[in-house]
Motif scaffolding. Structure first.
Motif, mmCIF file in Angstrom:
data_model
loop_
_atom_site.group_PDB
_atom_site.id
_atom_site.type_symbol
_atom_site.label_atom_id
_atom_site.label_comp_id
_atom_site.label_asym_id
_atom_site.label_seq_id
_atom_site.Cartn_x
_atom_site.Cartn_y
_atom_site.Cartn_z
ATOM 1 N N SER A 24 22.547 -12.478 -24.537
ATOM 2 C CA SER A 24 22.777 -12.308 -23.170
ATOM 3 C C SER A 24 23.578 -13.592 -22.366
ATOM 4 C CB SER A 24 21.760 -12.605 -22.107
ATOM 5 O OG SER A 24 21.104 -10.929 -22.291
ATOM 6 N N GLU A 31 32.084 -16.171 -22.948
ATOM 7 C CA GLU A 31 33.159 -16.357 -21.420
ATOM 8 C C GLU A 31 33.556 -16.512 -20.945
ATOM 9 O OE1 GLU A 31 31.056 -12.601 -19.069
ATOM 10 O OE2 GLU A 31 31.154 -11.554 -20.899
ATOM 11 N N LEU A 55 27.572 -8.755 -28.042
ATOM 12 C CA LEU A 55 27.350 -8.023 -27.723
ATOM 13 C C LEU A 55 27.009 -6.950 -28.204
ATOM 14 C CD1 LEU A 55 30.235 -8.318 -24.554
ATOM 15 C CD2 LEU A 55 28.179 -8.155 -24.589
ATOM 16 N N ARG A 60 25.768 -2.964 -27.095
ATOM 17 C CA ARG A 60 26.005 -3.044 -26.341
ATOM 18 C C ARG A 60 27.707 -2.698 -26.796
ATOM 19 N NH1 ARG A 60 24.486 -8.033 -22.768
ATOM 20 N NH2 ARG A 60 26.529 -7.209 -20.982
ATOM 21 N N ALA A 62 29.529 -0.695 -26.464
ATOM 22 C CA ALA A 62 31.117 0.267 -25.750
ATOM 23 C C ALA A 62 31.712 -1.579 -24.636
ATOM 24 C CB ALA A 62 31.146 1.232 -24.173
ATOM 25 N N GLU A 63 30.498 -2.462 -24.722
ATOM 26 C CA GLU A 63 31.104 -3.570 -23.939
ATOM 27 C C GLU A 63 32.363 -4.370 -24.739
ATOM 28 O OE1 GLU A 63 29.026 -5.405 -20.988
ATOM 29 O OE2 GLU A 63 27.359 -3.375 -21.689
ATOM 30 N N GLU A 65 34.294 -3.813 -27.240
ATOM 31 C CA GLU A 65 35.558 -3.648 -27.785
ATOM 32 C C GLU A 65 36.552 -5.000 -27.235
ATOM 33 O OE1 GLU A 65 37.682 -0.078 -29.255
ATOM 34 O OE2 GLU A 65 36.714 -0.260 -28.467
#
Length: 231
Positions: A24, A31, A55, A60, A62-63, A65
């Motif tokens: 995390s 980022e 991710l 996770r 979906a996040e 991609e």
């Protein structure tokens, strides 16, 4: 200016956090590195690809991609628009693994075939081996058993992976291809009950190696039950 150097430093901090298991925190640092990389497109690309993979490792999907696709675009724009071929190959590999996890197998196959071809051209053996192993797994799930077995045979001829995580992935892929066939798999493909390395600190296996070993145990058990019931 200072921004590219800050981005580079944040990328390094993110890699340290990822290696320590704090995914995390790693995602946050990656980022921020992507935002502050400035003119260093390779920093942005590496940060985004690592964020997407962190991710993915957290489930996770979906996040994952969006940063993976954005990282691919940054790699394609690198080197004055000529593209960073090694970075592109690694982005394709990451997207192939993501699509595999999302059960989008046709897309996964396309990404991984691109990776395999690109990695072979630029002589990135590790990337090619990873792509081939994942491609074997995708073909098995699409019931393309003969193609999977042929590719698995090629995988067996590649140099032994020094990275324990990659070695575990390759053995898992070869085991899945063998189990999809008619004959029981050879003994050298079967995982031992002792998962990973023993000891503490740097000798402990990575999460990826552990996951591959556990998956291999499950595949071997399923295969053994199938052959027992068919006997």
């Amino acid at each position: 200016g200072e921004e590219p150097r800050v981005g580079h430093a944040l990328l390094g901090m993110g890699l340290c956090a990822q290696q320590s298991g704090d995914r995390s925190r790693a995602v946050q640092l990656f980022e921020e590195a992507a935002q502050r990389g400035g003119a260093l497109l390779w920093v942005k690309a590496a940060a985004l690809n690592n964020a997407g993979m962190a991710l993915l490792e957290e489930g996770r999907y979906a996040e994952a991609e969006a940063p993976l696709l954005e990282g691919l675009r940054a790699n394609e724009e690198s080197d004055d628009g000529r593209g960073d071929r090694r970075g592109i190959a690694h982005s394709h590999a990451s997207l192939g693994e993501l699509c595999y996890r999302l059960a989008r197998f046709e897309e996964a196959q396309q990404w991984l075939e691109h990776t395999q071809a690109e990695a072979r051209e630029i002589e990135d053996g590790r990337c090619e081996q990873q792509a081939v192993a994942m491609l074997v797994r995708v073909l098995v799930l699409q019931n393309q058993t003969r193609e999977a077995e042929q590719l698995s045979a090629n995988l067996a001829l590649m140099p032994g992976a020094e990275d324990p995580e990659l070695a575990a992935l390759c053995r898992l892929a070869r085991l899945e291809a063998a189990c999809a066939g008619e004959a029981p798999p050879q003994g050298d493909l079967l995982p031992s009950a002792q998962v990973g390395a023993s000891g503490e600190g740097p000798d402990l296996p990575s999460a990826g190696a552990l996951n591959a070993q556990v998956e291999a145990l499950c595949v071997a058990l399923e295969c053994a039950l199938r052959h027992r019931d068919g006997a």
